[in-house]
Design a protein around this motif. Structure first.
Motif, PDB file in Angstrom:
ATOM      1  N   PRO A  31      -0.569  12.732  -9.823  1.00 55.09           N
ATOM      2  CA  PRO A  31      -0.819  11.307 -10.027  1.00 55.09           C
ATOM      3  C   PRO A  31       0.211  10.390  -9.385  1.00 55.09           C
ATOM      4  CG  PRO A  31       0.243  12.193 -11.959  1.00 55.09           C
ATOM      5  CD  PRO A  31       0.073  13.356 -11.004  1.00 55.09           C
ATOM      6  N   GLY A  32       1.283  10.964  -8.781  1.00 51.39           N
ATOM      7  CA  GLY A  32       2.267  10.095  -8.127  1.00 51.39           C
ATOM      8  C   GLY A  32       2.959   9.157  -9.084  1.00 51.39           C
ATOM      9  N   TYR A  37       0.984   0.070 -15.443  1.00 51.96           N
ATOM     10  CA  TYR A  37       1.467  -0.251 -14.100  1.00 51.96           C
ATOM     11  C   TYR A  37       0.270  -0.516 -13.198  1.00 51.96           C
ATOM     12  CZ  TYR A  37       0.257   4.440 -12.269  1.00 51.96           C
ATOM     13  OH  TYR A  37      -0.404   5.576 -11.871  1.00 51.96           O
ATOM     14  N   ASP A  38       0.545  -1.122 -12.058  1.00 51.97           N
ATOM     15  CA  ASP A  38      -0.470  -1.364 -11.051  1.00 51.97           C
ATOM     16  C   ASP A  38      -0.549  -0.112 -10.190  1.00 51.97           C
ATOM     17  OD1 ASP A  38      -2.058  -2.171  -8.973  1.00 51.97           O
ATOM     18  OD2 ASP A  38      -1.005  -4.062  -8.596  1.00 51.97           O
ATOM     19  N   GLY A  39      -1.585   0.690 -10.384  1.00 49.01           N
ATOM     20  CA  GLY A  39      -1.629   2.011  -9.783  1.00 49.01           C
ATOM     21  C   GLY A  39      -2.498   2.172  -8.561  1.00 49.01           C
ATOM     22  N   ASP A  40      -3.048   1.104  -7.988  1.00 48.14           N
ATOM     23  CA  ASP A  40      -3.870   1.245  -6.784  1.00 48.14           C
ATOM     24  C   ASP A  40      -3.056   1.886  -5.661  1.00 48.14           C
ATOM     25  OD1 ASP A  40      -5.955  -0.016  -8.115  1.00 48.14           O
ATOM     26  OD2 ASP A  40      -5.368  -2.006  -7.410  1.00 48.14           O
ATOM     27  N   ASN A  41      -3.688   2.793  -4.911  1.00 44.17           N
ATOM     28  CA  ASN A  41      -2.927   3.533  -3.904  1.00 44.17           C
ATOM     29  C   ASN A  41      -3.860   4.160  -2.882  1.00 44.17           C
ATOM     30  OD1 ASN A  41      -3.082   6.791  -4.485  1.00 44.17           O
ATOM     31  ND2 ASN A  41      -3.464   5.570  -6.331  1.00 44.17           N
ATOM     32  N   GLU A  42      -3.247   4.735  -1.825  1.00 42.83           N
ATOM     33  CA  GLU A  42      -3.958   5.545  -0.827  1.00 42.83           C
ATOM     34  C   GLU A  42      -3.291   6.919  -0.754  1.00 42.83           C
ATOM     35  OE1 GLU A  42      -6.706   4.961   0.486  1.00 42.83           O
ATOM     36  OE2 GLU A  42      -6.960   2.780   0.396  1.00 42.83           O
ATOM     37  N   GLY A  43      -3.090   7.555  -1.895  1.00 46.36           N
ATOM     38  CA  GLY A  43      -2.526   8.897  -1.950  1.00 46.36           C
ATOM     39  C   GLY A  43      -3.636   9.921  -2.061  1.00 46.36           C
ATOM     40  N   PRO A  86      -7.677   4.541  -7.528  1.00 45.29           N
ATOM     41  CA  PRO A  86      -7.113   3.945  -8.749  1.00 45.29           C
ATOM     42  C   PRO A  86      -5.920   4.738  -9.271  1.00 45.29           C
ATOM     43  CG  PRO A  86      -8.978   5.307  -9.322  1.00 45.29           C
ATOM     44  CD  PRO A  86      -8.867   5.381  -7.824  1.00 45.29           C
ATOM     45  N   ALA A  87      -5.289   4.187 -10.289  1.00 48.20           N
ATOM     46  CA  ALA A  87      -4.213   4.896 -10.989  1.00 48.20           C
ATOM     47  C   ALA A  87      -4.767   6.128 -11.688  1.00 48.20           C
ATOM     48  CB  ALA A  87      -3.554   3.967 -12.002  1.00 48.20           C
ATOM     49  N   MET A 107       0.838  -1.206   0.000  1.00 46.33           N
ATOM     50  CA  MET A 107       0.000   0.000   0.000  1.00 46.33           C
ATOM     51  C   MET A 107       0.872   1.254   0.000  1.00 46.33           C
ATOM     52  SD  MET A 107      -2.508   1.587   2.956  1.00 46.33           S
ATOM     53  CE  MET A 107      -3.945   0.524   2.734  1.00 46.33           C
ATOM     54  N   PRO A 108       0.836   2.067  -1.071  1.00 42.32           N
ATOM     55  CA  PRO A 108       1.436   3.400  -1.022  1.00 42.32           C
ATOM     56  C   PRO A 108       0.472   4.344  -0.310  1.00 42.32           C
ATOM     57  CG  PRO A 108       1.369   2.504  -3.280  1.00 42.32           C
ATOM     58  CD  PRO A 108       0.417   1.706  -2.438  1.00 42.32           C
TER      59      PRO A 108
END
Length: 367
Positions: free
Chosen positions: A41-42, A75-81, A67-68, A31-32
């Protein structure tokens, strides 16, 4: 042996092979966690993902409820940013347990606190929030592996004190991590400060540009790959004071998202989709996605809209915003004006509002 016995014997052999075959290891869930530097977008995450794949770390799954947001490469863009969020608010409002429950990470990589520094939250208060989040991570997974970044520098023109506040936070992180780490759930400090310059590695003094994204990816990679490979890297040293500092987006006060998408497609080959991503008393955070809807590349874009209820843009990133009365005009930055057919980019902003905050309908013109 009868024909029936032979068939049964063959079936037993097949079943034996199936039982003996080892199960494939489950993907490591990562998890980012952070604010807009991680999620909007990180694109350092896109670089990191592909670097991990190329390094042989293919059995991984980036996780998060968000999502990304593009970045131009698969790329796999799932995140918590969460753009604009404060780590102290996330801790005070107990938001992390829900994200953890939904995604079940094995590793959390956290770059969080820039908005808290901007808001002049004391270093001890930020570290207390870190501790609460770590406790919640360990309640979710007693063996959680945690990477915590010393944040990239910040030097906003409206906050001359922010540069030194970031130094103070970064200097305190290694000692905090050493006291909080455990054998089952180690905390590894990743120095994202050293060697990062706001003048060359951000596009607005806040968010990393292409070179900044590359530097962030390069800093995360050895620490993350060491955890994936079973090694335990040492915490990073305290940050030097030489890099110029770098601002973060204005802080949010009470994260209660109220998305209100409003797409508009112009005749010149681009569309703009407006939504409110976060709203609190007197202020809100918005996001606009610009997409090239034509068959050929565009070299630039301009998005315009009119606020109906006196809203005022106070800060923007990913685009150059000018407001005159109720009319807002946002032009691309040098780094995100060129869009191939079907490509998109996103810019964000902070604005004030009073009695009502309806979503306007933006228009997009491509160059």
């Amino acid at each position: 042996m009868s024909k029936t016995s032979a068939v049964l014997a063959a079936l037993l052999v097949v079943l034996g092979l199936l039982v003996a075959r080892p199960a494939e290891a489950a993907a490591v869930r990562i998890m980012p966690l952070g604010d807009s530097i991680t999620g909007s977008p990180g694109c350092w995450r896109a670089l990191l993902w592909n670097k991990l794949q190329n390094g042989g770390f293919t059995n991984i799954d980036m996780v998060g409820t968000l999502p990304a947001q593009g970045c131009g490469v698969p790329y796999d863009g799932d995140n918590e940013g969460h753009g604009g969020f404060l780590v102290t608010n996330v801790a005070d409002q107990n938001q992390l347990p829900g994200w953890l429950s939904a995604t079940r990470p094995d590793i959390v990589m956290m770059h969080f606190g820039t908005n808290d520094v901007w808001s002049n939250r004391p270093t001890d208060t930020i570290l207390a929030a870190y501790s609460k989040l770590v406790d919640q991570m360990r309640a979710s997974n007693p063996n959680m592996k945690i990477l915590v970044a010393q944040i990239i520098p910040m030097n906003p023109s409206t906050c001359p004190e922010c540069a030194q506040r970031a130094v103070a936070l970064n200097s305190a992180i290694p000692g905090w991590a050493a006291a909080k780490t455990t054998a089952a759930s180690p905390i590894v400090v990743v120095d994202q400060w050293t060697g990062f310059s706001t003048s060359t590695d951000t596009y607005d003094g806040v968010h990393p540009n292409d070179s900044g994204n590359q530097k962030m990816s390069d800093k995360w990679y050895p620490a993350l790959s060491a955890l994936l490979g079973g090694a335990q890297p040492s915490p990073s040293p305290s940050p030097s004071r030489s890099p110029s500092a770098s601002p973060s987006p204005s802080p949010t006060r009470s994260p209660s998202p109220s998305p209100s998408p409003s797409p508009s497609s112009g005749p010149s080959g681009c569309s703009a989709t407006y939504k409110v991503t976060n709203q609190w008393g007197g202020g809100f955070q918005g996001e606009v996605t610009v997409k090239n809807t034509g068959a050929s590349s565009v070299s630039g874009w301009t998005v315009t809209w009119t606020f109906a209820n006196g809203q005022q843009v106070t800060q923007a990133w990913g685009g150059k915003a000018v407001q005159s009365g109720a009319s807002v005009t946002v032009q691309n930055e040098s780094w995100n004006g060129s869009l191939g057919a079907g490509a998109s980019t996103t810019f964000g902003f902070i604005a004030s509002w009073n009695a009502a905050n309806p979503a306007p309908t933006p228009a997009c013109a491509a160059a």
